[in-house]
Design an enzyme around this catalytic site. Structure first.
Site, PDB file in Angstrom:
ATOM      1  N   TYR A 131     -16.246  -4.598   5.310  1.00  0.00           N
ATOM      2  CA  TYR A 131     -14.861  -4.184   5.621  1.00  0.00           C
ATOM      3  C   TYR A 131     -14.510  -4.601   7.045  1.00  0.00           C
ATOM      4  O   TYR A 131     -13.429  -5.138   7.302  1.00  0.00           O
ATOM      5  CB  TYR A 131     -14.790  -2.670   5.460  1.00  0.00           C
ATOM      6  N   VAL A 139      -7.797   8.559   9.438  1.00  0.00           N
ATOM      7  CA  VAL A 139      -6.509   9.111   9.026  1.00  0.00           C
ATOM      8  C   VAL A 139      -6.732  10.152   7.923  1.00  0.00           C
ATOM      9  O   VAL A 139      -7.653  10.016   7.126  1.00  0.00           O
ATOM     10  CB  VAL A 139      -5.585   8.005   8.494  1.00  0.00           C
ATOM     11  N   VAL A 165      -1.552   6.179   3.900  1.00  0.00           N
ATOM     12  CA  VAL A 165      -0.685   5.814   5.031  1.00  0.00           C
ATOM     13  C   VAL A 165       0.688   5.390   4.515  1.00  0.00           C
ATOM     14  O   VAL A 165       1.717   5.947   4.922  1.00  0.00           O
ATOM     15  CB  VAL A 165      -1.318   4.687   5.871  1.00  0.00           C
ATOM     16  N   GLY A 166       0.723   4.450   3.563  1.00  0.00           N
ATOM     17  CA  GLY A 166       1.999   3.883   3.100  1.00  0.00           C
ATOM     18  C   GLY A 166       2.967   4.920   2.557  1.00  0.00           C
ATOM     19  O   GLY A 166       4.178   4.843   2.794  1.00  0.00           O
ATOM     20  N   GLY A 213       0.835  -1.205   0.000  1.00  0.00           N
ATOM     21  CA  GLY A 213       0.000   0.000   0.000  1.00  0.00           C
ATOM     22  C   GLY A 213       0.867   1.252   0.000  1.00  0.00           C
ATOM     23  O   GLY A 213       0.466   2.304   0.486  1.00  0.00           O
ATOM     24  N   LYS A 253     -14.366  19.256  -2.147  1.00  0.00           N
ATOM     25  CA  LYS A 253     -15.619  20.013  -2.329  1.00  0.00           C
ATOM     26  C   LYS A 253     -15.397  21.513  -2.093  1.00  0.00           C
ATOM     27  O   LYS A 253     -15.913  22.358  -2.826  1.00  0.00           O
ATOM     28  CB  LYS A 253     -16.687  19.508  -1.360  1.00  0.00           C
TER      29      LYS A 253
END
Ligand code: NAP
Ligand code: GFB
Length: 303
Positions: free
Chosen positions: A126, A156, A14-15, A9, A177
Site C-alpha cells: 500500500y 481516519v 472519507v468520501g 470513493g 467487537k
C-alpha cells in the site's frame, strides 16, 4: 464546492463525509477499467476531482495482502490521473496516509520526509503504491502545470467506515467487537500490546479541510492533515471506547498479534499555517458519535 467536483470513493469513510460534490463509487464505474471510467467521468464534465477511492484496510489486512494493495492502488491511481489529464481537469487532490512515511524516523513526520527511507514492512504494498501516486501527481504538475496535490491524513474514523473485524482499521474493528461483546456477554479482545501510538482524525473534519484546501490552497506540495496535539496509545483509545460504549466486561490483550508501527507522529505546522483556527472534533466526542451511529445503523453498515 461547484457541482462539477467529482469525489471518487464517495461511498467510503472519507468520501461519504463530504457535504457536496458528485460522489461516485464502483457502482458507477470500476476505476480498474480505464475505458469504463473515462466514459462515466467524462459524462460529469468535472473541473476538479477529489480522489478518495482506493483499496484500504487495517494493519492485519495489509500484512496479508501486500500484492493486492500494491496492484489495485497503482492501477486505479494511474487510470484516474490519465482520465483527469485527458479531460483537462484543473484541480485534483490525491490521498496518501501517514503510515506510508519511513518507519522509525525518530522525530515527527514532515511532508518532505515521504521518500527518505523504507516504510514499515506491515503495509509496504500500500505504502509504495501511495508513494507512486505522489510521484505521478508531481510529474503531471511539472509537465502540464496542473494544480494537483496530495493530502496526507493520519488514521481516519467516523460514519460509513468499514467495520469488518478482520480487515477494518482499529477504531471500527473495536467498535464492532464491543457491540458484539456487549450483546453476547463476552470478553473484549484487543490485538497487540496496546502500546502503539496513533493520531486520529474524524472523517467529517478531514472532508471539511479538503473542501477548504481545494478552494483556497494554491501550493504544489503535499499537506499532512492531522491533529498532532492528540497522539494517544491504543490502550488509551480502548479506555475511551469502553467508556463511551458503557462496556462493563473484561478487556483482554492478545499479544500474539503485531502492534504494527509503534509510532507515526506528525508535525502538522504546515496545515496550521493554512488553517489557523480549525477546531478538530475532540476524540472522545467523535468516538461517542461514531459508536452511537454504528448502533443506530447496525443493519446497514459495512461489516
Ligand atoms: P473506504 O471506506 O474503504 O472506501 C473506499 C472507496 O473506494 C469506496 O467508496 C469504494 O467504492 C471505492 N473503490 C474501491 N475500489 C474501487 C474501484 N475499483 N472502482 C471504484 N471505486 C472503488 O476508504 P476510506 O477509508 O474512505 O479511504 C479514502 C482515502 O483516504 C483512501 O485513498 C485512503 O488511502 C485514504 N486514507 C484513509 C485512512 C483511514 O484511516 N481510513 C487514513 C489515511 C488515508 P465501493 O464501496 O463501491 O467499492
Ligand atoms: O488502524 P490499524 O489497523 O492500522 O491499527 P495502523 C492497528 C493498531 O491497533 C495496532 C491495534 O497497534 C494494533 O495492535 N489494534 C488492537 C487493532 N486491536 C485491533 C483490532 O481489533 N483491529 C485492528 N486493525 N487493530 C494502517 C495501515 O496502520 O493505517 C494502513 O496499515 C492505513 O495502510 C491505516 O494507512 C491508516 O494504524 O497500524
Amino acid at each position: 464546492m461547484s457541482k462539477s467536483c467529482i469525489i471518487t470513493g464517495g461511498s467510503g469513510l472519507v468520501g461519504s463525509n463530504f457535504k457536496d460534490g458528485i460522489k461516485i463509487n464502483s457502482s458507477h464505474c470500476d476505476l480498474m477499467n480505464y475505458d469504463e471510467s473515462y466514459n462515466k467521468i467524462k459524462s460529469f464534465n468535472p473541473d476538479s476531482i477529489i480522489h478518495c477511492a482506493a483499496m484500504v484496510g487495517g494493519l492485519y489486512y495489509n500484512i496479508q495482502h501486500p500484492l493486492k494493495f500494491f496492484e489495485k492502488n497503482i492501477q486505479m491511481n494511474s487510470n484516474i490521473l490519465k482520465i483527469s489529464h485527458e479531460l483537462g481537469v484543473k484541480k485534483f487532490i490525491g490521498f496518501l496516509s501517514t503510515c506510508i512515511f519511513p518507519d522509525n524516523l525518530g522525530r515527527p513526520y514532515q511532508e518532505t520526509d515521504l521518500h527518505i527511507g523504507p516504510p514499515h514492512d506491515s503495509n509496504f504494498g500500500y505504502a509504495y503504491a501511495k508513494r507512486m501516486l505522489e510521484v505521478k501527481i508531481r510529474a503531471y504538475r511539472k509537465e502540464f502545470g496542473y494544480k494537483y496535490f496530495c493530502v496526507i491524513p493520519t488514521n481516519v474514523y467516523g460514519y460509513n467506515d468499514n467495520f469488518n473485524i478482520d480487515n477494518g482499521h482499529v477504531v471500527p474493528a473495536l467498535i464492532h467487537k464491543i457491540y458484539n461483546a456487549k450483546n453476547n456477554n463476552e470478553d473484549l479482545v484487543i490485538k497487540g500490546t496496546g502500546k502503539a501510538k496513533r493520531e486520529f482524525i474524524f472523517a467529517r473534519d478531514l472532508a471539511n479541510i479538503c473542501n477548504y484546501l481545494l478552494n483556497h490552497y494554491d501550493g504544489d506540495d503535499s499537506i499532512i492533515v492531522s491533529d498532532s496535539d492528540n497522539e494517544i496509545a491504543i490502550k488509551e483509545l480502548v479506555d475511551i471506547l469502553v467508556e463511551v460504549s458503557n462496556f462493563k466486561g473484561n478487556v483482554i490483550y492478545d499479544t500474539s498479534y503485531s502492534d504494527g508501527q509503534l509510532v507515526k507522529k506528525t508535525d502538522n505546522s504546515k496545515l496550521k499555517n493554512i488553517l489557523e483556527n480549525f477546531e478538530f472534533t475532540p476524540l472522545e466526542k467523535g468516538l461517542k458519535k461514531t459508536y452511537e451511529w454504528f448502533e443506530n445503523n447496525y443493519e446497514e453498515v459495512r461489516k
